[in-house]
Design a protein around this motif. Structure first.
Motif, PDB file in Angstrom:
ATOM      1  N   PRO A   1       1.997  -7.059  15.650  1.00 52.28           N
ATOM      2  CA  PRO A   1       2.029  -5.704  15.084  1.00 52.28           C
ATOM      3  C   PRO A   1       1.956  -5.756  13.556  1.00 52.28           C
ATOM      4  CG  PRO A   1       3.631  -5.889  16.845  1.00 52.28           C
ATOM      5  CD  PRO A   1       3.090  -7.276  16.624  1.00 52.28           C
ATOM      6  N   PRO A   2       1.286  -4.800  12.944  1.00 50.24           N
ATOM      7  CA  PRO A   2       1.061  -4.870  11.492  1.00 50.24           C
ATOM      8  C   PRO A   2       2.348  -4.735  10.686  1.00 50.24           C
ATOM      9  CG  PRO A   2       0.368  -2.748  12.353  1.00 50.24           C
ATOM     10  CD  PRO A   2       0.677  -3.599  13.544  1.00 50.24           C
ATOM     11  N   PHE A   3       2.269  -5.179   9.443  1.00 55.50           N
ATOM     12  CA  PHE A   3       3.352  -4.953   8.496  1.00 55.50           C
ATOM     13  C   PHE A   3       3.403  -3.456   8.198  1.00 55.50           C
ATOM     14  CE2 PHE A   3       2.310  -9.342   8.116  1.00 55.50           C
ATOM     15  CZ  PHE A   3       3.475  -9.988   7.734  1.00 55.50           C
ATOM     16  N   GLU A   4       4.631  -2.941   8.070  1.00 53.68           N
ATOM     17  CA  GLU A   4       4.762  -1.496   7.863  1.00 53.68           C
ATOM     18  C   GLU A   4       6.110  -1.198   7.209  1.00 53.68           C
ATOM     19  OE1 GLU A   4       5.252   2.530   7.967  1.00 53.68           O
ATOM     20  OE2 GLU A   4       6.597   1.293   9.157  1.00 53.68           O
ATOM     21  N   PRO A   5       6.118  -0.422   6.126  1.00 58.18           N
ATOM     22  CA  PRO A   5       4.967   0.222   5.501  1.00 58.18           C
ATOM     23  C   PRO A   5       4.145  -0.747   4.654  1.00 58.18           C
ATOM     24  CG  PRO A   5       6.956   0.740   4.278  1.00 58.18           C
ATOM     25  CD  PRO A   5       7.393  -0.026   5.492  1.00 58.18           C
ATOM     26  N   VAL A   6       2.927  -0.312   4.345  1.00 61.95           N
ATOM     27  CA  VAL A   6       2.030  -1.029   3.438  1.00 61.95           C
ATOM     28  C   VAL A   6       1.865  -0.181   2.185  1.00 61.95           C
ATOM     29  CG1 VAL A   6      -0.346  -1.761   3.038  1.00 61.95           C
ATOM     30  CG2 VAL A   6       0.765  -2.278   5.221  1.00 61.95           C
ATOM     31  N   LEU A   7       2.163  -0.772   1.035  1.00 59.34           N
ATOM     32  CA  LEU A   7       1.976  -0.081  -0.240  1.00 59.34           C
ATOM     33  C   LEU A   7       1.013  -0.909  -1.086  1.00 59.34           C
ATOM     34  CD1 LEU A   7       5.645   1.013  -1.078  1.00 59.34           C
ATOM     35  CD2 LEU A   7       3.877   2.291   0.133  1.00 59.34           C
ATOM     36  N   THR A   8      -0.134  -0.325  -1.408  1.00 67.06           N
ATOM     37  CA  THR A   8      -1.140  -0.995  -2.224  1.00 67.06           C
ATOM     38  C   THR A   8      -1.050  -0.475  -3.653  1.00 67.06           C
ATOM     39  OG1 THR A   8      -2.823   0.650  -1.708  1.00 67.06           O
ATOM     40  CG2 THR A   8      -2.625  -1.224  -0.199  1.00 67.06           C
ATOM     41  N   ARG A   9      -2.047  -0.803  -4.477  1.00 67.23           N
ATOM     42  CA  ARG A   9      -1.968  -0.390  -5.879  1.00 67.23           C
ATOM     43  C   ARG A   9      -2.133   1.114  -6.061  1.00 67.23           C
ATOM     44  NH1 ARG A   9      -6.914  -3.788  -6.850  1.00 67.23           N
ATOM     45  NH2 ARG A   9      -8.762  -2.475  -6.898  1.00 67.23           N
ATOM     46  N   GLU A  10      -2.511   1.806  -4.983  1.00 63.83           N
ATOM     47  CA  GLU A  10      -2.564   3.261  -5.064  1.00 63.83           C
ATOM     48  C   GLU A  10      -1.163   3.866  -5.173  1.00 63.83           C
ATOM     49  OE1 GLU A  10      -4.368   1.496  -2.919  1.00 63.83           O
ATOM     50  OE2 GLU A  10      -6.431   1.926  -3.552  1.00 63.83           O
ATOM     51  N   PHE A  11      -0.139   3.090  -4.752  1.00 61.93           N
ATOM     52  CA  PHE A  11       1.244   3.549  -4.908  1.00 61.93           C
ATOM     53  C   PHE A  11       1.675   3.259  -6.340  1.00 61.93           C
ATOM     54  CE2 PHE A  11       5.803   3.028  -5.001  1.00 61.93           C
ATOM     55  CZ  PHE A  11       6.281   4.035  -4.179  1.00 61.93           C
ATOM     56  N   LEU A  12       2.047   4.300  -7.054  1.00 67.49           N
ATOM     57  CA  LEU A  12       2.424   4.151  -8.459  1.00 67.49           C
ATOM     58  C   LEU A  12       3.906   4.433  -8.659  1.00 67.49           C
ATOM     59  CD1 LEU A  12      -0.628   5.993 -10.088  1.00 67.49           C
ATOM     60  CD2 LEU A  12      -0.303   3.523  -9.790  1.00 67.49           C
ATOM     61  N   PRO A  13       4.532   3.686  -9.568  1.00 68.39           N
ATOM     62  CA  PRO A  13       3.997   2.544 -10.317  1.00 68.39           C
ATOM     63  C   PRO A  13       3.979   1.278  -9.460  1.00 68.39           C
ATOM     64  CG  PRO A  13       6.259   2.969 -10.981  1.00 68.39           C
ATOM     65  CD  PRO A  13       5.893   4.053 -10.014  1.00 68.39           C
ATOM     66  N   TYR A  14       2.953   0.448  -9.651  1.00 60.91           N
ATOM     67  CA  TYR A  14       2.775  -0.772  -8.872  1.00 60.91           C
ATOM     68  C   TYR A  14       3.636  -1.903  -9.451  1.00 60.91           C
ATOM     69  CZ  TYR A  14      -0.753  -0.572 -12.585  1.00 60.91           C
ATOM     70  OH  TYR A  14      -1.390  -0.366 -13.781  1.00 60.91           O
ATOM     71  N   LYS A  15       3.693  -3.015  -8.710  1.00 59.57           N
ATOM     72  CA  LYS A  15       4.424  -4.188  -9.207  1.00 59.57           C
ATOM     73  C   LYS A  15       3.899  -4.589 -10.589  1.00 59.57           C
ATOM     74  CE  LYS A  15       3.189  -6.765  -5.721  1.00 59.57           C
ATOM     75  NZ  LYS A  15       3.009  -7.918  -4.803  1.00 59.57           N
ATOM     76  N   PRO A  16       4.781  -5.014 -11.492  1.00 57.94           N
ATOM     77  CA  PRO A  16       6.156  -5.482 -11.290  1.00 57.94           C
ATOM     78  C   PRO A  16       7.238  -4.408 -11.315  1.00 57.94           C
ATOM     79  CG  PRO A  16       5.519  -5.886 -13.547  1.00 57.94           C
ATOM     80  CD  PRO A  16       4.294  -5.341 -12.851  1.00 57.94           C
TER      81      PRO A  16
END
Length: 250
Positions: free
Chosen positions: A147-162
């Motif tokens: 089963p997939p990882f969840e939730p998935v947050l990519t660079r569209e989620f702001l502010p991104y890492k770090p």
């Protein structure tokens, strides 16, 4: 005993590597002196993707070169500061390098075994990456059979890492405290800093031994609680140094 001959102790002899192979490094040697959260109980794991769930194939020097990022500046921060037309042009160059990385994508050895280990204990696992959602979708569709990882947050989620916002969001989503999270990633400046600033446990996946073997120390928020050379060592740290729940009874 009277009259017994007592041999004088000399310096210990060096073991022959042919008959005495080097001992496996203990987990204690993988730890840093960074103080961690008060509790070692873990209720959720957050993973980076590139270089963590997948082997490192992205050519970051080429990425910086084709995008034209000034020395010392973050790629995404640089793009965010451009005018829309110029940004679109440079993002196209960035995407071309990322497409090359997707074409060469390979899963990191031990990932599915670790994911299964967590699933058996009902420990949720999330994915936070500075890559595109398309890359995550490709990973789940072609390189990961659980089963997939969840939730998935990519660079569209702001502010991104770090920035720690993604980890704080996930902790709230799961209904746990950030101190019950573990952040696992291969980047000290993005993954470790994000995890430390959120108040989570941090594991730096250092497959090439850059920091652990070559003496390149990390300080401040760059310093993880643990180093690991493989996903197998990540699992060992979670099992022996931290506290995962017991496996669910079928």
């Amino acid at each position: 005993m009277r009259g017994a001959c007592v041999a004088q102790a000399g310096p210990p002899s060096r073991p022959d590597s042919r008959t005495h192979p080097p001992m496996r490094r203990s987990m204690a040697m993988l730890r840093t002196l960074r103080p961690g959260p008060e509790s070692k109980a873990v209720r959720g794991i957050v993973f980076d993707m590139d270089g963590t769930l997948t082997v490192p194939v992205l050519d970051f020097p080429k990425m910086r070169r084709v995008v034209g990022v000034p020395e010392g500046q973050d790629v995404l921060d640089f793009l965010a500061g451009l005018e829309p037309a110029e940004r679109a042009q440079r993002e196209a160059a960035l995407h071309a390098v990322e497409e090359e990385g997707m074409a060469a994508m390979q899963v990191m050895p031990g990932v599915e075994e670790l994911a299964k280990h967590l699933d058996e204990r009902a420990v949720p696992r999330a994915l936070v990456t500075r890559n595109l959602k398309r890359a995550v979708d490709l990973f789940h569709a072609t390189h990961f059979d659980l089963p997939p990882f969840e939730p998935v947050l990519t660079r569209e989620f702001l502010p991104y890492k770090p920035h720690p916002a993604a980890l704080l969001h996930i902790a709230e989503h799961w209904g746990i405290t950030p101190q019950e999270l573990v952040m696992v990633g291969d980047s000290a400046k993005d993954d470790v800093v994000s995890g430390n600033r959120a108040g989570a446990w941090t594991i730096l996946l250092d497959t090439e031994g850059t920091h652990r073997e070559r003496g390149q120390g990390l300080e401040g928020d760059l310093r993880p609680h643990f180093y690991a050379a493989s996903m197998q060592e990540v699992q060992q740290i979670l099992t022996t140094e931290l506290q995962l729940p017991s496996p669910r009874v079928a």
